[in-house]
Design an enzyme around this catalytic site. Structure first.
Site, PDB file in Angstrom:
ATOM      1  N   ASP A  25       4.204  -0.070  -7.485  1.00  0.00           N
ATOM      2  CA  ASP A  25       2.895  -0.416  -8.044  1.00  0.00           C
ATOM      3  C   ASP A  25       1.792   0.324  -7.309  1.00  0.00           C
ATOM      4  O   ASP A  25       0.673   0.422  -7.794  1.00  0.00           O
ATOM      5  CB  ASP A  25       2.659  -1.926  -7.951  1.00  0.00           C
ATOM      6  CG  ASP A  25       1.408  -2.353  -8.708  1.00  0.00           C
ATOM      7  OD1 ASP A  25       1.346  -2.089  -9.928  1.00  0.00           O
ATOM      8  OD2 ASP A  25       0.495  -2.936  -8.081  1.00  0.00           O
ATOM      9  N   GLU A  65      -2.716   8.177  -4.552  1.00  0.00           N
ATOM     10  CA  GLU A  65      -3.046   7.255  -5.627  1.00  0.00           C
ATOM     11  C   GLU A  65      -4.478   7.524  -6.076  1.00  0.00           C
ATOM     12  O   GLU A  65      -5.370   7.607  -5.228  1.00  0.00           O
ATOM     13  CB  GLU A  65      -2.915   5.813  -5.134  1.00  0.00           C
ATOM     14  CG  GLU A  65      -3.052   4.768  -6.220  1.00  0.00           C
ATOM     15  CD  GLU A  65      -2.818   3.365  -5.721  1.00  0.00           C
ATOM     16  OE1 GLU A  65      -3.714   2.518  -5.926  1.00  0.00           O
ATOM     17  OE2 GLU A  65      -1.751   3.096  -5.112  1.00  0.00           O
ATOM     18  N   ARG A 123       0.853  -1.185   0.000  1.00  0.00           N
ATOM     19  CA  ARG A 123       0.000   0.000   0.000  1.00  0.00           C
ATOM     20  C   ARG A 123       0.892   1.239   0.000  1.00  0.00           C
ATOM     21  O   ARG A 123       1.932   1.275   0.669  1.00  0.00           O
ATOM     22  CB  ARG A 123      -0.923   0.022   1.226  1.00  0.00           C
ATOM     23  CG  ARG A 123      -2.063  -0.992   1.164  1.00  0.00           C
ATOM     24  CD  ARG A 123      -3.060  -0.650   0.060  1.00  0.00           C
ATOM     25  NE  ARG A 123      -4.185  -1.575  -0.017  1.00  0.00           N
ATOM     26  CZ  ARG A 123      -4.247  -2.623  -0.822  1.00  0.00           C
ATOM     27  NH1 ARG A 123      -3.199  -2.907  -1.593  1.00  0.00           N
ATOM     28  NH2 ARG A 123      -5.306  -3.392  -0.852  1.00  0.00           N
ATOM     29  N   HIS A 180      -1.034   0.344 -10.007  1.00  0.00           N
ATOM     30  CA  HIS A 180      -1.688  -0.635  -9.125  1.00  0.00           C
ATOM     31  C   HIS A 180      -2.133  -1.843  -9.954  1.00  0.00           C
ATOM     32  O   HIS A 180      -3.264  -2.323  -9.846  1.00  0.00           O
ATOM     33  CB  HIS A 180      -2.894  -0.007  -8.415  1.00  0.00           C
ATOM     34  CG  HIS A 180      -3.183  -0.635  -7.081  1.00  0.00           C
ATOM     35  ND1 HIS A 180      -3.539   0.090  -5.975  1.00  0.00           N
ATOM     36  CD2 HIS A 180      -3.176  -1.931  -6.687  1.00  0.00           C
ATOM     37  CE1 HIS A 180      -3.749  -0.727  -4.948  1.00  0.00           C
ATOM     38  NE2 HIS A 180      -3.534  -1.965  -5.361  1.00  0.00           N
TER      39      HIS A 180
END
Length: 321
Positions: free
Chosen positions: A263, A268, A239, A287
């Site tokens: 990622d 985000e 995360r 992601h």
């Protein structure tokens, strides 16, 4: 709706990773040929079907529909994380919750190994030179003999360690309960500050594979980056807020680490004007590590097992949260 039409499993109208809910429903029908699997296509259908079904699956469920979902025994979340769910309301209404733990293991582990190998063999340099038609040798690294710290030894963390094993690396795992051990050569606890920093200091690659909790939020802060060797690469598939973004930017600006493969980010989605986009030594994927064509297959296996257990009157479910 007749008794024969009563749904056994309801798939909510929710898409993830660009995968169609229709495909999910069809996969469940193939896996559960004797059950009535229904896809809810509108908000009204969802509300009506949730009043009747014992099992619903999707990535979220509204707390306000649970009062009318009198027959609902199980909500099968298609995410590994369940922090976004109305857990208090689900508990209050006696609805069990399962997650997608294990579904992501192979694909996310492959993403991590790919990112590490990309930095070890410096494929990003090759791509840049190719765009310039430039034939010029450049120095690389070897993964063999490196130390890799994996923060989080859940299903995904363990899958990562399993796939790193053939590369001849030393591994350190970080988990809440180090006394349980793990697949890594060494294990330290989140609350062992000295052990944690010792692991960071020895690692050429640091992989974040843990959920976001009060303990893990910002655990990779400015002190952590100071501890890391300048040749260290950060890989985050956990995360975004586990990593302090400002501290990461400072580390990248000052060449305090070799690079990062992200990622997940904080914030985000990453804004198009964010400074992280500007670093040649930062690989960013949207992601996307969780994407796999086998996602619904693996979810269907979990649900089929739990439908069978519920049918036998069992209360202990696979992946129960």
């Amino acid at each position: 709706m007749s008794a024969d039409d009563t749904p056994d499993v309801v798939v909510l109208r929710q898409k993830i990773h660009g995968l169609s809910a229709d495909e999910y429903a069809e996969t469940l029908r193939e896996r559960l040929p004797d059950k009535n699997v229904v896809l809810a296509r509108t908000p009204a259908e969802e509300r009506e079907l949730l009043k009747q079904t014992p099992v619903a699956t999707g990535f979220n469920i509204d707390a306000d529909v649970l009062a009318e979902a009198e027959n609902l025994d199980l909500f099968a979340c298609v995410f590994a994380g369940t922090g976004h769910l109305p857990m208090e309301a689900l508990n209050e209404h006696g609805v069990a919750v399962t997650n997608a733990s294990g579904v992501h293991g192979p694909n996310i582990a492959e993403q991590v190994v790919g990112a590490i190998l990309s930095f070890a063999r410096r494929f990003h340099v090759a791509w840049r030179q190719k765009q310039r038609n430039e034939w010029r040798s450049y120095p690389t690294h070897e993964l063999q003999g490196s130390t890799v710290t994996v923060i989080g030894l859940g299903a995904i963390g363990q899958a990562i360690v399993d796939r790193l094993d053939p590369f001849g690396v030393d591994t350190i795992g970080v988990r809440y309960t180090p006394e349980k051990g793990g697949p890594t050569d060494e294990v330290v606890g989140f609350d062992d500050e000295a052990g944690f920093h010792d692991a960071l200091a020895r690692s050429k690659y640091v992989v974040v594979a843990c959920p976001l909790t009060d303990t893990t939020r910002g655990i990779l802060d400015s002190d952590a980056f100071k501890t890391m060797h300048p040749d260290t690469v950060l890989v985050n598939i956990g995360r975004g807020p586990v990593v302090d973004t400002d501290a990461l930017l400072d580390a990248l600006r000052g060449n305090a680490i070799r690079g990062a493969a992200l990622d997940v980010t904080d914030p985000e989605p990453l804004p198009d004007d964010h400074e992280l986009w500007n670093f040649d030594n930062v690989l960013i994927t949207p992601h996307n590590a969780g994407h796999t064509p086998k996602y619904w297959e693996r979810m269907a296996d979990i649900i089929a097992e739990n439908v069978e257990r519920l049918g036998k009157g069992k209360t202990e479910l696979q992946n129960q949260v």
